[in-house]
Each structure stands twice: as structure tokens, then as C-alpha cells.
Design a protein around this motif. Structure first.
Motif, PDB file in Angstrom:
ATOM      1  N   TYR A  29       0.859  -1.193   0.000  1.00  8.31           N
ATOM      2  CA  TYR A  29       0.000   0.000   0.000  1.00  8.31           C
ATOM      3  C   TYR A  29       0.889   1.234   0.000  1.00  8.31           C
ATOM      4  N   CYS A  31       0.544   5.408   0.106  1.00  8.97           N
ATOM      5  CA  CYS A  31      -0.396   6.525   0.233  1.00  8.97           C
ATOM      6  C   CYS A  31      -0.382   7.316  -1.074  1.00  8.97           C
ATOM      7  N   ASN A  69      -4.240   4.629  -2.706  1.00  8.29           N
ATOM      8  CA  ASN A  69      -5.523   5.333  -2.547  1.00  8.29           C
ATOM      9  C   ASN A  69      -5.502   6.702  -3.212  1.00  8.29           C
ATOM     10  N   CYS A 219      -6.955   6.048   5.240  1.00 13.10           N
ATOM     11  CA  CYS A 219      -5.960   5.073   4.774  1.00 13.10           C
ATOM     12  C   CYS A 219      -6.048   3.767   5.552  1.00 13.10           C
ATOM     13  N   HIS A 244       0.743  10.914   9.952  1.00 19.05           N
ATOM     14  CA  HIS A 244      -0.175  10.084   9.168  1.00 19.05           C
ATOM     15  C   HIS A 244       0.023   8.581   9.399  1.00 19.05           C
ATOM     16  N   GLU A 248      -2.185   5.863  11.404  1.00 17.85           N
ATOM     17  CA  GLU A 248      -2.716   4.670  10.719  1.00 17.85           C
ATOM     18  C   GLU A 248      -2.464   3.419  11.551  1.00 17.85           C
TER      19      GLU A 248
HETATM   20 ZN    ZN Z   1      -2.202   7.365   3.657  1.00 22.18          ZN
END
Ligand code: ZN
Ligand code: AMP
Length: 484
Positions: A29, A31, A69, A219, A244, A248
Motif C-alpha cells: 500500500y 499513500c 488510494n 488510509c 499520518h 494509521e
Molecule cells: Zn495514507
């Protein structure tokens, strides 16, 4: 060969070992963009880095599920939507489309999944409900919901896994509502923000009243939906470590009680001409600005891939000119290999003229390209060593080409090696595809003039092309355009 990557979580170089469940499949993943403007060259450093990681994992035989995302609702977006008096979707749609077009221009492989935050409101609400049920989130008086750092730490969980944080100043229940804040402002952070007039039409219903999600929870919800509660790899620029990514982790581990991500990779920032990029300094570039100045996506990609991802990268226009020259060297070598390796259509050589020899390691891989390149990448994506392997291969291959000592078979084997390597680098000779239509049209006009024996006109067109940075090389196979 074992791939070693620096894990921000353990602050150490670690052998990359995918989770046991499916040893070869990797959930990754990264961001994605906040679609409130065109992505700038700093953003692109991070996304090209993510592309390098994905391609490297595939090169090492893994099957990657790459998720990125689209942040299409957060503080900065709402501000601009209000200023411009357009709908949220109308505003973000424009920049999202530009982002995907730029991604293509830079030859980044498209992620397998690109979820939008606004299409995951039910998942976000469900995750917040879980955090409230587990006692680590609470509703504030205005209908906003906050994550409680004290409660989370009280359960034995660690807040501050990616960066050491100082809790001395932290007062229980102190809150921060903004999506972006710095380490000194560690406090309970917003999961759900109650609707305020400044949000305009950007709000959704929720069990806590109308409002919108905080950036961080988006996220957690999207990554876990796409890749499961625990997954292998999470990437982003270094500025995202705090808050961030820390948030998460807290939200995800607070809800599931399981480790969220095994390896965290962060790319260092990019400076322009030695300075932090800013519009007021005039050193702020989008990819589009660079294309408008005559550079190509390929050149920008090459340059962004020249420095190690954990080193601050100094982006310069001079560097882009250097990229042009370096790519021309590769193109020339690969172009000649193609001619020698495909003798049937080649003008000068044929397999009859040069008897085919078996492509042993010496004949086909003069500089051990793939082996040296793999070893470099395995060492925490040592891109300088990887490029050194490429340019050594170019040097040795050129020498052999000049000596006429490469057979067609050896040339084809060398090309196959280059293609393996270029599956990671993604800068392959695509010169023909990058010739602008206007330049193609001039070339055709010149050919027509020559055919009509109008040499004055054909010379004039040649000069015009030269003024635009293109030279014509007349080869036995016809004219070829080259940039200089
Ligand atoms: Zn993110
Ligand atoms: P944003 O669109 O602001 O959410 O940022 C998208 C990505 O670009 C994030 O991973 C950021 O960490 C990264 N980023 C932002 N500025 C820079 C920069 N100057 N250099 C490298 N990466 C950056």
C-alpha cells in the motif's frame, strides 16, 4: 538472492520476508495523491520510488498486489472546493485524471487498485465504531470523534512506533482537529469531524451526526479493506511518518489488536536546486511544467531514479540535461544491439556473415548485467550500483560492437538481459514513441521534398528540425530522428 530493505519500524536493514500465509504474494500500500492540485516533482519522487519497489519485488519473483488510494476528501481539498464554488467530485476529478495521465507519462505501472476515500465512508464509519467499542475512541461534544492516545497506550499499545515521541507535554484529552500537524502537537486526533459551515456541501451522515472523515482513518480503512488486517508493505514520503502513518498504525492496531504492517518504507524528500520547493521561490515544478519545457517523462523518470531513496534528492535542470545524455547512450547501444541481433532486417550484418555462437555468459552478458543489477537492488535498492552495472554493460557492449565481435545470437542475448533489467528501470528505448507529432510531420515533409528533388526545401526543413533539437540520420533503413 535475498532482498534487504530498510524497515522504518525496526530502524534496520531487514531481509524482506513476506507473511507466511501466502509466501509469494505481497500486499503493498502506498499513500496516494491528495487530489487538490497537479502533483509536483517531489510527489513524483515518491510515486516513482513506489513503482521501483513494486517492479523490484516482481523482479525477485513475488506477486504484488499494489494498492494506492486517492485522497479525495481532506482539509486542503475542502478549502479549495469552497473557494472555487464547485462540487467536490468536479474539483477532485480533474486532478485525479491529471494524476493518472502523469503516472503513465512517467511509465509507472498502474496500481492494481486505486480506492477513493469518498467511496469508503461506510468502511470508515465501521472502523470508527470498532475503535469506540474497544474504548480507544470517543465522541466529543460537537459530534466529532477522536482517537484517545492515553486509552490506547493504557492497553499496552505503543504510540510512536515509527518515530520516537515525547509524551511529557501531552495532556490527557488534548485534541488536534487538523489533518496535518507536527510532532510537537501530539494529541488525540480526529477520526470523524463534525460538520461546520466551512465544509459547505461536503458531509455525510454518521452515527455521531453529519460530518466527514479525518485523513488518517481513510488510509486505515482502505488499506485493510484491500489487503487485510495485516499486510506486508506500506510506503510513502518521509513526511508521512508522523502523524499520518503513526495514526494509521494506532487506528488499525487499536481496532484489530493485530500488527498492521510488517515493513514500512519511506522515501526522503526532494529539493529543487538545493532548496525546499515553494511557489514563492519559483522552484516549484509539476511534471507538466517540465514537459512544457521540452523534457520527456522518460528523462524525468530516469533522473528521479538516480539517487538512493533514503537520500534527499537534489533535482536540477542540469540533472535533466544529464538524463538526456545518459539515456541517449543507452538508446544508442540498445539500438545497435537490435540491429545486430535482428540480422534478417539489418542492413549490414547477417547470420551468414557472422556465424552464430552459443550465447555463453561471456558472449551474451559481457558485464554480468543481470547478476550485478540484482545484487545492487537486493542491497536496499542500491540504485547507484544498479546504474553502474548498466553503464558498465553499455561500455563493454559498445566496445564489442565497435570490434564487430558480437554475434547475432550474443546480441540477442544481451538485449534479453537489458530487457530484464529494464522491466525494473522502465526507461527502455522508446525514442520513436516520444517523437512529437509536429516533429514527425516535419520529417515527412522533408522526405516529400527530397522525393520531389526540392533539396532547398528539404535542407530548410532539416535546419528547422535542428532548431527544435532534432537531427536526422539517414540510414540504409531510411531516415532516423535523434534528439541532441
Ligand atoms: Zn495514507
Ligand atoms: P500528497 O499529495 O501531499 O498527499 O503527497 C503525496 C506523496 O508525495 C506523499 O507520499 C508525500 O510524502 C510525498 N511528498 C510530498 N512532498 C514531497 C517532496 N518534496 N519530496 C518527496 N516526496 C514528497
Amino acid at each position: 538472492m535475498a532482498l534487504k530493505l530498510f524497515n522504518t519500524l525496526t530502524r534496520s536493514l531487514q531481509e524482506f520476508a513476506p507473511s507466511a500465509a501466502d509466501a509469494n504474494k505481497i500486499g503493498m500500500y502506498c499513500c496516494g495523491p491528495t487530489v487538490y492540485d497537479y502533483a509536483h516533482i517531489g510527489n513524483w519522487r515518491t510515486f516513482v520510488f513506489a513503482d521501483l519497489v513494486r517492479r523490484t519485488l516482481e523482479f525477485f519473483g513475488h506477486e504484488v498486489r499494489h494498492v494506492m488510494n486517492i485522497t479525495d476528501v481532506e482539509d486542503k481539498i475542502i478549502k479549495r472546493v469552497q473557494e472555487q464554488k464547485v462540487s467536490l467530485r468536479e474539483f477532485t476529478g480533474r486532478f485525479e485524471a491529471a494524476f493518472f495521465a502523469d503516472l503513465k507519462t512517467l511509465n509507472c505501472l498502474p496500481p492494481h487498485l486505486t480506492p477513493r476515500a469518498t467511496e469508503h465512508i461506510p468502511e470508515i464509519i465501521a472502523l470508527i465504531e470498532k475503535l469506540i467499542a474497544r474504548g480507544v475512541a470517543y465522541r466529543a461534544g460537537d459530534g466529532s470523534v477522536y482517537f484517545s492516545i492515553a486509552k490506547y497506550r493504557g492497553c499496552g499499545c505503543t504510540y510512536g512506533q515509527l518515530q520516537k515521541l515525547n509524551f511529557d507535554e501531552l495532556r490527557v484529552g488534548e485534541r488536534v482537529a487538523a489533518d496535518e500537524y507536527d510532532k510537537e502537537a501530539v494529541a488525540d486526533f480526529a477520526l470523524w469531524k463534525a460538520r461546520v459551515p466551512a465544509d459547505g456541501a461536503v458531509f455525510w451522515p454518521s452515527p455521531w451526526g453529519e460530518g466527514r472523515p479525518g485523513w488518517h482513518i481513510e488510509c486505515s480503512a482502505m488499506s485493510m479493506k484491500a489487503l487485510g488486517e495485516s499486510f506486508d508493505l506500506h510506503l510513502g514520503g518521509e513526511d508521512l511518518k508522523f502523524p499520518h502513518h503513526e495514526d494509521e498504525i494506532a487506528q488499525s492496531e487499536g481496532a484489530t489488536g493485530k500488527p498492521f504492517v510488517k515493513h514500512w518504507l519511506h522515501a526522503a524528500h526532494l529539493l529543487v536546486e538545493g532548496k525546499k520547493m515553494s511557489k514563492s521561490l519559483g522552484n516549484y515544478f509539476t511534471l507538466r511544467d517540465l514537459l512544457a519545457n521540452g523534457f520527456t517523462g522518460r528523462e524525468v523518470r530516469f533522473l528521479l531514479l538516480t539517487a538512493h531513496y533514503r537520500e534527499t534528492f537534489n533535482f536540477t535542470i542540469e540533472g535533466l540535461h544529464g538524463a538526456k545524455t545518459a539515456l541517449a547512450r543507452i538508446d544508442e547501444c540498445v539500438g545497435k544491439l537490435r540491429e545486430v541481433g535482428a540480422p534478417a532486417s539489418g542492413p549490414a550484418r547477417s547470420s551468414a556473415a557472422v556465424p552464430a555462437q552459443p550465447a555463453g555468459p561471456d558472449a551474451g552478458a559481457p558485464a554480468r548485467l543481470v547478476a550485478d543489477f540484482s545484487a545492487a537492488l537486493a542491497d536496499d535498492l542500491n540504485i547507484s550500483a544498479a546504474w553502474a552495472a548498466v553503464f558498465e554493460w553499455v561500455r563493454v557492449t559498445n566496445k564489442r560492437l565497435a570490434e564487430n565481435s558480437l554475434t547475432a545470437v550474443a546480441a540477442a542475448a544481451a538485449l534479453a538481459e537489458w530487457e530484464k533489467v529494464d522491466a525494473v528501470l522502465g526507461v527502455g528505448a522508446r525514442a520513436a514513441a516520444e517523437i512529437p507529432a509536429e516533429i514527425e510531420a516535419l520529417l515527412e515533409a522533408r522526405q516529400a521534398a527530397r522525393k520531389a528533388k526540392d533539396f532547398k526545401q528539404s535542407d530548410a526543413i532539416r535546419d528547422e528540425l535542428k532548431a527544435k533539437g532534432w537531427v536526422i540520420e539517414d540510414t540504409p533503413k531510411g531516415p532516423k530522428l535523434k534528439r541532441f
